[in-house]
Structure formats: structure tokens, C-alpha cells
Write a protein that holds these residues in place. Structure first.
Motif, mmCIF file in Angstrom:
data_model
loop_
_atom_site.group_PDB
_atom_site.id
_atom_site.type_symbol
_atom_site.label_atom_id
_atom_site.label_comp_id
_atom_site.label_asym_id
_atom_site.label_seq_id
_atom_site.Cartn_x
_atom_site.Cartn_y
_atom_site.Cartn_z
ATOM 1 N N THR A 44 22.373 9.092 21.869
ATOM 2 C CA THR A 44 23.713 8.811 22.392
ATOM 3 C C THR A 44 24.765 8.953 21.300
ATOM 4 O O THR A 44 25.833 9.542 21.513
ATOM 5 C CB THR A 44 23.765 7.372 22.968
ATOM 6 O OG1 THR A 44 22.866 7.282 24.067
ATOM 7 C CG2 THR A 44 25.168 7.029 23.434
ATOM 8 N N ALA A 45 24.467 8.442 20.116
ATOM 9 C CA ALA A 45 25.426 8.514 19.003
ATOM 10 C C ALA A 45 25.661 9.952 18.572
ATOM 11 O O ALA A 45 26.793 10.359 18.280
ATOM 12 C CB ALA A 45 24.914 7.695 17.827
ATOM 13 N N VAL A 46 24.594 10.751 18.541
ATOM 14 C CA VAL A 46 24.734 12.147 18.113
ATOM 15 C C VAL A 46 25.564 12.931 19.127
ATOM 16 O O VAL A 46 26.438 13.722 18.764
ATOM 17 C CB VAL A 46 23.349 12.797 17.929
ATOM 18 C CG1 VAL A 46 23.489 14.273 17.593
ATOM 19 C CG2 VAL A 46 22.581 12.084 16.835
ATOM 20 N N ARG A 47 25.300 12.716 20.410
ATOM 21 C CA ARG A 47 26.043 13.458 21.431
ATOM 22 C C ARG A 47 27.503 12.985 21.503
ATOM 23 O O ARG A 47 28.392 13.765 21.873
ATOM 24 C CB ARG A 47 25.360 13.302 22.791
ATOM 25 C CG ARG A 47 23.946 13.853 22.777
ATOM 26 C CD ARG A 47 23.278 13.841 24.120
ATOM 27 N NE ARG A 47 21.827 13.879 24.001
ATOM 28 C CZ ARG A 47 21.127 14.910 23.575
ATOM 29 N NH1 ARG A 47 21.746 16.009 23.193
ATOM 30 N NH2 ARG A 47 19.807 14.862 23.489
ATOM 31 N N ALA A 48 27.752 11.742 21.144
ATOM 32 C CA ALA A 48 29.134 11.245 21.111
ATOM 33 C C ALA A 48 29.924 11.882 19.976
ATOM 34 O O ALA A 48 31.160 11.913 20.010
ATOM 35 C CB ALA A 48 29.131 9.728 20.946
ATOM 36 N N LEU A 49 29.197 12.398 18.997
ATOM 37 C CA LEU A 49 29.838 12.988 17.821
ATOM 38 C C LEU A 49 30.709 14.185 18.188
ATOM 39 O O LEU A 49 31.795 14.372 17.643
ATOM 40 C CB LEU A 49 28.747 13.411 16.834
ATOM 41 C CG LEU A 49 29.176 13.912 15.466
ATOM 42 C CD1 LEU A 49 29.798 12.768 14.687
ATOM 43 C CD2 LEU A 49 27.983 14.457 14.706
ATOM 44 N N ALA A 50 30.226 15.013 19.119
ATOM 45 C CA ALA A 50 30.945 16.238 19.474
ATOM 46 C C ALA A 50 32.352 15.946 19.962
ATOM 47 O O ALA A 50 33.305 16.650 19.627
ATOM 48 C CB ALA A 50 30.164 17.013 20.531
ATOM 49 N N ALA A 51 32.488 14.897 20.775
ATOM 50 C CA ALA A 51 33.804 14.550 21.313
ATOM 51 C C ALA A 51 34.679 13.858 20.276
ATOM 52 O O ALA A 51 35.903 13.833 20.413
ATOM 53 C CB ALA A 51 33.640 13.644 22.531
ATOM 54 N N LEU A 52 34.048 13.314 19.245
ATOM 55 C CA LEU A 52 34.787 12.540 18.243
ATOM 56 C C LEU A 52 35.423 13.417 17.170
ATOM 57 O O LEU A 52 36.534 13.167 16.726
ATOM 58 C CB LEU A 52 33.843 11.533 17.586
ATOM 59 C CG LEU A 52 34.455 10.640 16.504
ATOM 60 C CD1 LEU A 52 35.352 9.591 17.134
ATOM 61 C CD2 LEU A 52 33.362 9.968 15.686
#
Length: 343
Positions: A44-52
């Protein structure tokens, strides 16, 4: 495309989030290994990275995400285009690529291969880029990295070290840039990581199931709210994510000016010596991570406080097994940090 869970809404897991932010400030740190229990928010944290992350500028229609400001690092396509045209290439802003490398991926899919469709239809030998090309200037994510096949491990080690992917097969000879931050996650109960690949990760973090009742309730509450109304939940956290994005941009701009005193370098070297880390990669990674943290927090100088916070992620996976000390690597690092840097 499904909305990713907001990075700022992730509860706890502070060490994992800090490690990811440090690599966003300075990709030279070398990537993040996230080991821990299932269902603790690793992917979840890794995939949230793209939007961040702030978007990057690329050459329009480039299959390798080339930076128009760095012609020396361009791909074969951009090199040919630059030779045939005197005009500067058109550019555009795009999201930072975060590419998944599936466990069952073939070598051709990872490194690229002959474009069979063009070969059969036109009789032309053309290269079809793989996942490494798509990940250039971004992140390559491997879930269950400890289960990755050995031949792909060897391949990734070579590319991660050189920043370049070399493909020579079926009469093709292609070189293209492949500079990415490697992010791997896994469960240690399912197998250990090969030492050669383990050493290529700059930072290693441990993620555990929260034992605090309030934290567990909050995790479930936020996840339930996200699944009930993804767009609304993302909008609720958009301001906080934007604030984090501004911190990343400011940190990147500040990084080159952050001073590292010789006294701080000496503390880092003493810490690595006491822990018996092999080589000097641990020293270098610790200093880069501490400098990235200082830049992220707006500090002009790296001090003992920055070393203290980044020591465990930078060094825990570089320790040799000590038959006379059955304490875990994290405990050993924390003990050494307390002795040398204070509580």
C-alpha cells in the motif's frame, strides 16, 4: 485506474514511510527493502508513492522516460532523433513511474526483446523495451522479493550497479538507461534474500503488526472509509499529501547545500566499525540517508540526531551473524547507537 490509498493516511509504519521519503529526496541511497508480516501495508505504501511524488519531465513519446535536460543519458531512440534533427525534443510532465515486477515474469519481459510483430509483418529487427525501460527514472517494485528467481536476481544486481540495461540477443544489441529505485517487500518466514541482492538495497525496514489497540482500530477505520468511498477519502487527504509533496520538492532543492561536518562523518564511521559492517557501502548509505533526512526537515547540517534516526534502516541488513550474540540486528544497531550517540 483505481485510486491509490493516500500516503499521508497510512497509520504508523513511520520507519517505512521515512525510508521511502528519503529515497525520494536522494535516489542514490539505493532503494528500500520492506520485510514484515502479511497485511501490514507494505505494498500500500509503495503504490501510494506514485500519487505522492512530483511529476517528472520526459521527452514526448520516449519509451524510456528520457530527461530532455540530460542528453548524455538518453536512449537509442532519443539519440537517433537528436542526430537527425537540430531542434530540441518536445517534453511533457508525467507521473513518476512505479513499475511492478511480477514473480513469474520472464527475462524477456524484464529486459526487453525482439518485437516479433514488426519482425513478422515488416521484416524489421526492432527492440521492444521491457519493465526496466518503463522503470527508468522511477521505482521498480518487487513484491515477495525473497522468492525472486536467481537469474533475475543476478540481472537486477548488474543493472542496479551500472544504471544501464544491455540486451544482446537475436541479432540485437541495445543499451538504454535504467536508473531506478528498487523497492522490495517480503515476509521473512517465506525465505531469506540472497546476500548479493540484499546488499544492493540502501535501506531495510521492518514492518510489524501493530499491537496498540487504538492504532489497530484506526487502521481498520481508515481502510474501511477508503473502500467505501475512494474518491472522497483521497480528497480528504489531498491537502496533507500536497504538503508532503512540497516538502519533497524543497528537500531535493536543499540537498546539495546540506553540510556534513567531519565530526558527523567520524561518528558514522565509528558506528559502522563497532557494528562490523562489511565494506564502506554502509558508511556511504548512512551518510546519504542522514543528509536526505536533514534536507527533508529543512536542516542546514547533518548531526547526530539524523544519524540516530537513519542508522537502523541503513545498517541492520549489513551485519554479520554473531554466534556470541543472539540479539537481532535491529537490537544490535540500537545498542551501538545508544553507546555512541546517546539515547
Amino acid at each position: 485506474m483505481a485510486e491509490p490509498f493516500p500516503f499521508s493516511a497510512i497509520v504508523g509504519q513511520d520507519e517505512m514511510k521515512l525510508a521511502i521519503l528519503a529515497t525520494a529526496i536522494d535516489p542514490r541511497i539505493g532503494g528500500v527493502l520492506v520485510f514484515g508480516d502479511r497485511g501490514t501495508g507494505k505494498s500500500t505504501a509503495v503504490r501510494a508513492l506514485a500519487a505522492l511524488l512530483p511529476p517528472i519531465r520526459v521527452v514526448v513519446a520516449c519509451r524510456y522516460n528520457c530527461d530532455p535536460a540530460e542528453p548524455f543519458a538518453e536512449c537509442p531512440d532519443c539519440a537517433a532523433s537528436r542526430t537527425s534533427s537540430a531542434r530540441s525534443p518536445r517534453s511533457a510532465l508525467v507521473p513518476v513511474p512505479v513499475v511492478d515486477l511480477p514473480l513469474g515474469a520472464t527475462e524477456d519481459r524484464v529486459v526487453g526483446a525482439l518485437d516479433l510483430e514488426r519482425a513478422l509483418a515488416q521484416g524489421v529487427k526492432a527492440f521492444e523495451p521491457g519493465l526496466l525501460a518503463r522503470a527508468n527514472r522511477g521505482y521498480l517494485y518487487i513484491d515477495e522479493v525473497n522468492l525472486l528467481e536467481d537469474h533475475l536476481v543476478d540481472l537486477l544486481i548488474d543493472v542496479a550497479a551500472s544504471g544501464e540495461n544491455v540486451v544482446e540477443r537475436e541479432g540485437l544489441s541495445v543499451r538504454h538507461p535504467a536508473r531506478f529505485v528498487l523497492v522490495g517487500s517480503g515476509n521473512p518466514e517465506e525465505g531469506e534474500l540472497r546476500p548479493q541482492l540484499l546488499d544492493r538495497f540502501g535501506l531495510s525496514v521492518e514492518v510489524k503488526t501493530p499491537q496498540d489497540l487504538d492504532v489497530r482500530v484506526e487502521v481498520v477505520r481508515r481502510r474501511d472509509a477508503f473502500e467505501s468511498d475512494p474518491a472522497g477519502f483521497v480528497a480528504q487527504w489531498a491537502k496533507e499529501d500536497a504538503r508532503t509533496r512540497r516538502r519533497i520538492v524543497a528537500g531535493r532543492n536543499r540537498l546539495a547545500s546540506v553540510e556534513v561536518p567531519d565530526s558527523t562523518r567520524a561518528l558514522a564511521a565509528r558506528l559502522c566499525t563497532v557494528l562490523g559492517t562489511d565494506g564502506l557501502r554502509g558508511d556511504l548509505t548512512l551518510m546519504r540517508a542522514a543528509r536526505a533526512l536533514a534536507a527533508l526537515e529543512g536542516d542546514a547540517e547533518v548531526g547526530a540526531a539524523h544519524l540516530r534516526r537513519m542508522a537502523a534502516p541503513a545498517l541492520r541488513h549489513r551485519l554479520r551473524r554473531n554466534p556470541l550474540d543472539d540479539a537481532g540486528s535491529t537490537v544490535r544497531v540500537e545498542r551501538a547507537v545508544a553507546d555512541l550517540l546517546g539515547a
